[in-house]
Scaffold this motif. Structure first.
Motif, PDB file in Angstrom:
ATOM      1  N   ARG A 128       5.011  24.349   5.706  1.00 29.91           N
ATOM      2  CA  ARG A 128       5.588  23.129   6.263  1.00 29.91           C
ATOM      3  C   ARG A 128       4.486  22.155   6.668  1.00 29.91           C
ATOM      4  O   ARG A 128       4.542  20.954   6.362  1.00 29.91           O
ATOM      5  N   VAL A 129       3.443  22.681   7.340  1.00 26.41           N
ATOM      6  CA  VAL A 129       2.337  21.821   7.769  1.00 26.41           C
ATOM      7  C   VAL A 129       1.605  21.266   6.549  1.00 26.41           C
ATOM      8  O   VAL A 129       1.236  20.076   6.503  1.00 26.41           O
ATOM      9  N   THR A 130       1.400  22.129   5.537  1.00 23.49           N
ATOM     10  CA  THR A 130       0.723  21.672   4.319  1.00 23.49           C
ATOM     11  C   THR A 130       1.534  20.567   3.648  1.00 23.49           C
ATOM     12  O   THR A 130       0.975  19.532   3.231  1.00 23.49           O
ATOM     13  N   ALA A 131       2.849  20.772   3.542  1.00 21.62           N
ATOM     14  CA  ALA A 131       3.706  19.755   2.938  1.00 21.62           C
ATOM     15  C   ALA A 131       3.669  18.474   3.753  1.00 21.62           C
ATOM     16  O   ALA A 131       3.615  17.353   3.206  1.00 21.62           O
ATOM     17  N   LEU A 132       3.693  18.602   5.075  1.00 20.75           N
ATOM     18  CA  LEU A 132       3.644  17.438   5.952  1.00 20.75           C
ATOM     19  C   LEU A 132       2.328  16.688   5.783  1.00 20.75           C
ATOM     20  O   LEU A 132       2.305  15.451   5.698  1.00 20.75           O
ATOM     21  N   LEU A 133       1.218  17.471   5.703  1.00 19.19           N
ATOM     22  CA  LEU A 133      -0.090  16.839   5.516  1.00 19.19           C
ATOM     23  C   LEU A 133      -0.175  16.150   4.156  1.00 19.19           C
ATOM     24  O   LEU A 133      -0.738  15.050   4.029  1.00 19.19           O
ATOM     25  N   ARG A 134       0.398  16.750   3.129  1.00 16.93           N
ATOM     26  CA  ARG A 134       0.399  16.124   1.798  1.00 16.93           C
ATOM     27  C   ARG A 134       1.168  14.809   1.821  1.00 16.93           C
ATOM     28  O   ARG A 134       0.734  13.805   1.250  1.00 16.93           O
ATOM     29  N   ARG A 135       2.335  14.860   2.464  1.00 25.44           N
ATOM     30  CA  ARG A 135       3.137  13.638   2.530  1.00 25.44           C
ATOM     31  C   ARG A 135       2.397  12.538   3.294  1.00 25.44           C
ATOM     32  O   ARG A 135       2.410  11.373   2.894  1.00 25.44           O
ATOM     33  N   GLU A 136       1.811  12.964   4.408  1.00 24.83           N
ATOM     34  CA  GLU A 136       1.085  11.967   5.220  1.00 24.83           C
ATOM     35  C   GLU A 136      -0.099  11.411   4.444  1.00 24.83           C
ATOM     36  O   GLU A 136      -0.344  10.190   4.458  1.00 24.83           O
ATOM     37  N   ALA A 137      -0.823  12.327   3.737  1.00 24.12           N
ATOM     38  CA  ALA A 137      -1.966  11.847   2.938  1.00 24.12           C
ATOM     39  C   ALA A 137      -1.482  10.937   1.827  1.00 24.12           C
ATOM     40  O   ALA A 137      -2.099   9.890   1.532  1.00 24.12           O
ATOM     41  N   ALA A 138      -0.362  11.319   1.199  1.00 24.72           N
ATOM     42  CA  ALA A 138       0.189  10.488   0.123  1.00 24.72           C
ATOM     43  C   ALA A 138       0.635   9.131   0.677  1.00 24.72           C
ATOM     44  O   ALA A 138       0.408   8.072   0.071  1.00 24.72           O
ATOM     45  N   ARG A 139       1.288   9.129   1.844  1.00 30.22           N
ATOM     46  CA  ARG A 139       1.747   7.882   2.449  1.00 30.22           C
ATOM     47  C   ARG A 139       0.564   6.981   2.783  1.00 30.22           C
ATOM     48  O   ARG A 139       0.579   5.769   2.486  1.00 30.22           O
ATOM     49  N   GLN A 140      -0.454   7.601   3.368  1.00 36.71           N
ATOM     50  CA  GLN A 140      -1.626   6.787   3.711  1.00 36.71           C
ATOM     51  C   GLN A 140      -2.311   6.245   2.460  1.00 36.71           C
ATOM     52  O   GLN A 140      -2.779   5.089   2.428  1.00 36.71           O
ATOM     53  N   ALA A 141      -2.363   7.120   1.418  1.00 36.82           N
ATOM     54  CA  ALA A 141      -2.988   6.658   0.167  1.00 36.82           C
ATOM     55  C   ALA A 141      -2.171   5.515  -0.430  1.00 36.82           C
ATOM     56  O   ALA A 141      -2.733   4.528  -0.948  1.00 36.82           O
ATOM     57  N   ILE A 142      -0.850   5.618  -0.362  1.00 35.61           N
ATOM     58  CA  ILE A 142       0.011   4.570  -0.905  1.00 35.61           C
ATOM     59  C   ILE A 142      -0.157   3.283  -0.100  1.00 35.61           C
ATOM     60  O   ILE A 142      -0.272   2.189  -0.652  1.00 35.61           O
ATOM     61  N   GLU A 143      -0.182   3.421   1.230  1.00 29.22           N
ATOM     62  CA  GLU A 143      -0.344   2.235   2.065  1.00 29.22           C
ATOM     63  C   GLU A 143      -1.687   1.545   1.782  1.00 29.22           C
ATOM     64  O   GLU A 143      -1.769   0.324   1.672  1.00 29.22           O
ATOM     65  N   LYS A 144      -2.726   2.358   1.662  1.00 24.64           N
ATOM     66  CA  LYS A 144      -4.058   1.801   1.384  1.00 24.64           C
ATOM     67  C   LYS A 144      -4.068   1.132   0.017  1.00 24.64           C
ATOM     68  O   LYS A 144      -4.611   0.030  -0.170  1.00 24.64           O
ATOM     69  N   ALA A 145      -3.442   1.858  -0.947  1.00 20.44           N
ATOM     70  CA  ALA A 145      -3.422   1.293  -2.292  1.00 20.44           C
ATOM     71  C   ALA A 145      -2.605   0.010  -2.309  1.00 20.44           C
ATOM     72  O   ALA A 145      -2.977  -0.976  -2.972  1.00 20.44           O
ATOM     73  N   LEU A 146      -1.488   0.015  -1.566  1.00 18.75           N
ATOM     74  CA  LEU A 146      -0.652  -1.176  -1.538  1.00 18.75           C
ATOM     75  C   LEU A 146      -1.345  -2.338  -0.827  1.00 18.75           C
ATOM     76  O   LEU A 146      -1.161  -3.506  -1.186  1.00 18.75           O
ATOM     77  N   ALA A 157       2.101  -5.144 -12.818  1.00 19.75           N
ATOM     78  CA  ALA A 157       1.368  -3.886 -12.657  1.00 19.75           C
ATOM     79  C   ALA A 157       1.662  -3.298 -11.288  1.00 19.75           C
ATOM     80  O   ALA A 157       1.776  -2.070 -11.120  1.00 19.75           O
ATOM     81  N   GLN A 158       1.807  -4.203 -10.315  1.00 21.60           N
ATOM     82  CA  GLN A 158       2.100  -3.761  -8.972  1.00 21.60           C
ATOM     83  C   GLN A 158       3.484  -3.096  -8.935  1.00 21.60           C
ATOM     84  O   GLN A 158       3.676  -2.047  -8.312  1.00 21.60           O
ATOM     85  N   GLY A 159       4.489  -3.607  -9.558  1.00 23.40           N
ATOM     86  CA  GLY A 159       5.834  -3.033  -9.615  1.00 23.40           C
ATOM     87  C   GLY A 159       5.829  -1.685 -10.290  1.00 23.40           C
ATOM     88  O   GLY A 159       6.513  -0.732  -9.865  1.00 23.40           O
ATOM     89  N   ARG A 160       5.061  -1.583 -11.432  1.00 22.68           N
ATOM     90  CA  ARG A 160       4.957  -0.293 -12.118  1.00 22.68           C
ATOM     91  C   ARG A 160       4.316   0.760 -11.222  1.00 22.68           C
ATOM     92  O   ARG A 160       4.728   1.920 -11.191  1.00 22.68           O
ATOM     93  N   LEU A 161       3.291   0.395 -10.503  1.00 18.12           N
ATOM     94  CA  LEU A 161       2.588   1.330  -9.611  1.00 18.12           C
ATOM     95  C   LEU A 161       3.517   1.783  -8.483  1.00 18.12           C
ATOM     96  O   LEU A 161       3.558   2.966  -8.142  1.00 18.12           O
ATOM     97  N   ILE A 162       4.310   0.898  -7.938  1.00 16.90           N
ATOM     98  CA  ILE A 162       5.239   1.256  -6.855  1.00 16.90           C
ATOM     99  C   ILE A 162       6.312   2.198  -7.399  1.00 16.90           C
ATOM    100  O   ILE A 162       6.643   3.217  -6.780  1.00 16.90           O
ATOM    101  N   ASP A 163       6.865   1.870  -8.566  1.00 20.30           N
ATOM    102  CA  ASP A 163       7.864   2.752  -9.169  1.00 20.30           C
ATOM    103  C   ASP A 163       7.294   4.130  -9.457  1.00 20.30           C
ATOM    104  O   ASP A 163       7.956   5.162  -9.223  1.00 20.30           O
ATOM    105  N   GLN A 164       6.092   4.176  -9.936  1.00 19.74           N
ATOM    106  CA  GLN A 164       5.441   5.452 -10.252  1.00 19.74           C
ATOM    107  C   GLN A 164       5.208   6.261  -8.964  1.00 19.74           C
ATOM    108  O   GLN A 164       5.438   7.470  -8.923  1.00 19.74           O
TER     109      GLN A 164
END
Length: 172
Positions: A128-146, A157-164
């Motif tokens: 659960r903690v690993t999944a939570l950390l992955r989600r948080e890392a993914a969210r932060q990576a998405i926010e940074k990327a966005l 390209a931005q729309g394709r990246l968000i959909d992906q």
């Protein structure tokens, strides 16, 4: 010759052989009659007493035999009771040992089950903690990327990246 009466008069011992003067015949007759009459009477009394004594002795012997038999039976019963008590004691000890062993075995099994449950809980929590950390890392990576992408990418390209990114989050 000196008469026997003279010896008796002079302080000695004398024997009077005159049957009529001494009443010897009367004494023999009286003693004979007494023996003859009392023989049946005293003999009957003595015989009844003898029979009563023999009956009491027989009864005492029977009671002794009965008491001896009862004593032997009581000793056998006592021996059997002692054997049964020993068997009960041994059964109780064996039962106590079995209960102790069973209790120890159940305790060991319960401890192993608790260890397995703790291990499973730990693994579940780690997942659960690993999944939570992955989600948080993914969210932060998405926010940074966005936040960095709008200046680097065009709108298509931005729309394709968000959909992906949304599709990747939905699969995990």
């Amino acid at each position: 010759m000196v008469s026997p009466i003279l010896f008796a008069n002079q302080g000695g011992f004398g024997l009077n052989l005159n049957l009529f003067e001494t009443n010897l015949i009367n004494l023999v007759i009286v003693i004979g009659v007494l023996v003859w009459f009392l023989k049946g009477f005293l003999g009957g009394i003595l015989e009844r007493r003898r029979q009563a004594i023999l009956a009491e002795l027989g009864d005492a012997e029977q009671r002794l035999q009965a008491a001896t038999t009862a004593l032997a039976q009581a000793q056998q019963d006592l021996a059997a009771a002692q054997q049964k008590a020993d068997q009960i004691r041994l059964d109780g000890q064996a039962r106590a040992q079995a209960v102790r062993s069973d209790s120890e075995q159940r305790t060991i099994e319960e401890m192993a089950r608790m260890r397995e449950d703790a291990s499973a809980d730990l693994q579940a929590e780690a997942s659960r903690v690993t999944a939570l950390l992955r989600r948080e890392a993914a969210r932060q990576a998405i926010e940074k990327a966005l936040s960095t992408l709008p200046g680097k990418l065009d709108e298509a390209a931005q729309g394709r990246l968000i959909d992906q990114s949304i599709q990747t989050l939905g699969n995990s």
